[in-house]
Motif scaffolding. Structure first.
Motif, PDB file in Angstrom:
ATOM      1  N   PHE A 128       0.757  -1.385   0.261  1.00 38.88           N
ATOM      2  CA  PHE A 128       0.075  -0.007  -0.069  1.00 38.88           C
ATOM      3  C   PHE A 128       0.755   1.268   0.137  1.00 38.88           C
ATOM      4  O   PHE A 128       1.325   1.803   1.188  1.00 38.88           O
ATOM      5  N   PRO A 129       1.244   1.776  -0.966  1.00 38.70           N
ATOM      6  CA  PRO A 129       2.014   3.045  -1.078  1.00 38.70           C
ATOM      7  C   PRO A 129       1.391   4.149  -0.634  1.00 38.70           C
ATOM      8  O   PRO A 129       2.057   5.086  -0.278  1.00 38.70           O
ATOM      9  N   SER A 130       0.353   4.193  -0.664  1.00 36.26           N
ATOM     10  CA  SER A 130      -0.639   5.297  -0.009  1.00 36.26           C
ATOM     11  C   SER A 130      -0.513   5.570   1.231  1.00 36.26           C
ATOM     12  O   SER A 130      -0.894   6.533   1.879  1.00 36.26           O
ATOM     13  N   LEU A 131       0.048   4.628   2.082  1.00 38.40           N
ATOM     14  CA  LEU A 131       0.352   4.768   3.685  1.00 38.40           C
ATOM     15  C   LEU A 131       1.312   5.813   3.975  1.00 38.40           C
ATOM     16  O   LEU A 131       1.047   6.596   5.074  1.00 38.40           O
ATOM     17  N   GLY A 132       2.124   6.107   3.019  1.00 36.87           N
ATOM     18  CA  GLY A 132       3.013   7.293   3.249  1.00 36.87           C
ATOM     19  C   GLY A 132       4.047   7.049   4.268  1.00 36.87           C
ATOM     20  O   GLY A 132       4.031   6.100   4.979  1.00 36.87           O
ATOM     21  N   LYS A 133       5.093   7.900   4.293  1.00 36.38           N
ATOM     22  CA  LYS A 133       6.185   7.897   5.026  1.00 36.38           C
ATOM     23  C   LYS A 133       6.113   7.933   6.772  1.00 36.38           C
ATOM     24  O   LYS A 133       5.068   8.373   7.088  1.00 36.38           O
ATOM     25  N   LEU A 134       6.775   6.800   7.404  1.00 35.95           N
ATOM     26  CA  LEU A 134       6.501   6.895   8.851  1.00 35.95           C
ATOM     27  C   LEU A 134       7.235   7.873   9.535  1.00 35.95           C
ATOM     28  O   LEU A 134       8.524   8.014   9.481  1.00 35.95           O
ATOM     29  N   LYS A 135       6.741   8.990  10.153  1.00 36.42           N
ATOM     30  CA  LYS A 135       7.433  10.014  10.623  1.00 36.42           C
ATOM     31  C   LYS A 135       6.821  10.563  11.831  1.00 36.42           C
ATOM     32  O   LYS A 135       5.655  11.060  11.760  1.00 36.42           O
ATOM     33  N   GLY A 136       7.666  10.764  12.926  1.00 30.18           N
ATOM     34  CA  GLY A 136       6.795  11.437  14.091  1.00 30.18           C
ATOM     35  C   GLY A 136       7.221  12.877  14.246  1.00 30.18           C
ATOM     36  O   GLY A 136       8.260  13.124  13.965  1.00 30.18           O
ATOM     37  N   ASP A 137       6.290  13.536  14.950  1.00 32.54           N
ATOM     38  CA  ASP A 137       6.735  15.037  15.176  1.00 32.54           C
ATOM     39  C   ASP A 137       6.763  15.066  16.466  1.00 32.54           C
ATOM     40  O   ASP A 137       5.988  15.298  17.488  1.00 32.54           O
ATOM     41  N   TYR A 138       8.092  14.846  17.006  1.00 30.42           N
ATOM     42  CA  TYR A 138       8.469  14.826  18.361  1.00 30.42           C
ATOM     43  C   TYR A 138       9.164  15.975  19.068  1.00 30.42           C
ATOM     44  O   TYR A 138       9.900  16.857  18.269  1.00 30.42           O
ATOM     45  N   LYS A 139       9.293  16.190  20.160  1.00 34.93           N
ATOM     46  CA  LYS A 139       9.991  17.271  20.965  1.00 34.93           C
ATOM     47  C   LYS A 139      10.412  16.838  22.431  1.00 34.93           C
ATOM     48  O   LYS A 139       9.608  15.994  22.897  1.00 34.93           O
ATOM     49  N   PRO A 140      11.583  17.022  22.921  1.00 35.58           N
ATOM     50  CA  PRO A 140      12.072  16.916  24.226  1.00 35.58           C
ATOM     51  C   PRO A 140      11.047  17.089  25.463  1.00 35.58           C
ATOM     52  O   PRO A 140      10.507  18.191  25.232  1.00 35.58           O
ATOM     53  N   ALA A 141      10.994  16.254  26.105  1.00 34.63           N
ATOM     54  CA  ALA A 141       9.999  16.499  27.341  1.00 34.63           C
ATOM     55  C   ALA A 141      10.691  15.693  28.821  1.00 34.63           C
ATOM     56  O   ALA A 141      11.389  14.922  28.457  1.00 34.63           O
ATOM     57  N   GLN A 142      10.007  16.214  29.691  1.00 35.68           N
ATOM     58  CA  GLN A 142      10.440  15.253  30.996  1.00 35.68           C
ATOM     59  C   GLN A 142      10.025  13.804  30.780  1.00 35.68           C
ATOM     60  O   GLN A 142       9.047  13.581  30.209  1.00 35.68           O
ATOM     61  N   ALA A 143      10.932  12.863  31.362  1.00 35.37           N
ATOM     62  CA  ALA A 143      10.828  11.619  31.273  1.00 35.37           C
ATOM     63  C   ALA A 143      11.268  10.963  32.418  1.00 35.37           C
ATOM     64  O   ALA A 143      12.052  11.482  33.459  1.00 35.37           O
ATOM     65  N   VAL A 144      10.995   9.718  32.717  1.00 34.62           N
ATOM     66  CA  VAL A 144      11.172   8.911  33.791  1.00 34.62           C
ATOM     67  C   VAL A 144      11.735   7.371  33.183  1.00 34.62           C
ATOM     68  O   VAL A 144      10.886   7.233  32.192  1.00 34.62           O
TER      69      VAL A 144
END
Length: 278
Positions: A82-98
């Protein structure tokens, strides 16, 4: 002045309903996976292994009789391109994590807004990631040395979208390199990691698989949109050993066996032209 006398039991039932509805509509992706691993196991000879999960708790029935269970074997002849699925890309940013030890796995959770990923026009907010060794998803029957699950959730529907990345032994993984000291020392209490950039998880790939499945630990909730990256990353033996050594006894190998695909469709995205069934 007229006074209305209300039955105390009615008030009690009303308050209980409010509490329950609040719980149902505010479930996080992390909470939807069981946190207390003591009722279940991965070793069948304990009587609490994967084939018994559906009988341990009434809320875990899907583990035994569900039709959309994960993980699965990604068999080439079953895949539709299914070429229509499109590229896998996240729109991420740094955040507090544990980072925390959930007994059955090591998990890193973001406490703030760490961004999202868009799948089929829907945004899913990044929640947490965790590791399974060996890999849970298999490729034509082959299992890799490690699998990372990156869990996202839509804030309106509570639906979950998970990204799966598999690893083979080789060069150290950069994300685990940053967590290595914490993985070896973390106990029941979570450790504050400060600001963590999700982009350290490199899963942007030109090829991936997509199917509808479930959580791979109890309660095995179905309706999870799975995206399995085809590219195989590398991880060092020492890093995998640290993950295995940190969890509780019996969970060193914390991978659920593959489940029946049934009538489900597995879609495959690639940028390549004129690809058949991959």
């Amino acid at each position: 002045m007229t006074f209305f006398h209300t039955n105390p039991s009615i008030i009690f039932l009303f308050l209980i309903s409010l509490i329950l509805s609040s719980h149902l509509y505010n479930v996080s992706a992390d909470d939807s996976e069981v946190e207390d691993e003591s009722p279940f196991a991965y070793l069948e000879d304990t009587g609490k292994g994967p084939t018994k999960w559906g009988n341990i708790d009434p809320l875990w029935k899907a583990c035994g009789n569900g039709k959309l269970q994960s993980p699965i074997d990604l068999l080439n002849r079953r895949v539709q391109v299914f070429p229509s699925l499109g590229k896998l890309k996240g729109d991420y940013k740094p955040a507090q994590a544990v980072v925390k030890n959930r007994g059955h796995d090591i998990s890193m959770a973001w406490k703030g807004d760490a961004g999202h990923i868009n799948i089929n026009g829907t945004d899913y907010n990044l929640q947490q990631c965790h590791w399974h060794s060996p890999s849970e998803h298999t490729f034509n029957g082959s299992r890799f040395d490690l699998e990372l699950h990156v869990v996202h959730q839509n804030p309106s529907t509570n639906k979950i979208a998970a990204i799966g990345v598999v690893y083979k032994y080789g060069r150290p993984d950069p994300l685990l390199a940053n967590l290595f000291h914490h993985i070896k020392s973390v106990g029941k209490e979570e450790i504050d990691l400060g600001m963590m950039n999700p982009r350290a998880i490199n899963f942007e790939s030109k090829e991936y698989y997509r199917y509808i499945g479930s959580l791979t630990v109890p309660p095995c909730t179905e309706g999870v949109t799975w995206t399995i990256v085809k590219k195989v990353m590398t991880v060092s033996r020492e890093q995998v050993a640290a993950l295995r050594g940190a969890v509780h006894d019996g969970f060193e190998s914390n991978s659920r066996p593959t489940q029946e695909l049934g009538e489900r469709e597995v879609r495959f995205y690639t940028e390549k032209k004129n690809v058949g069934s991959n």
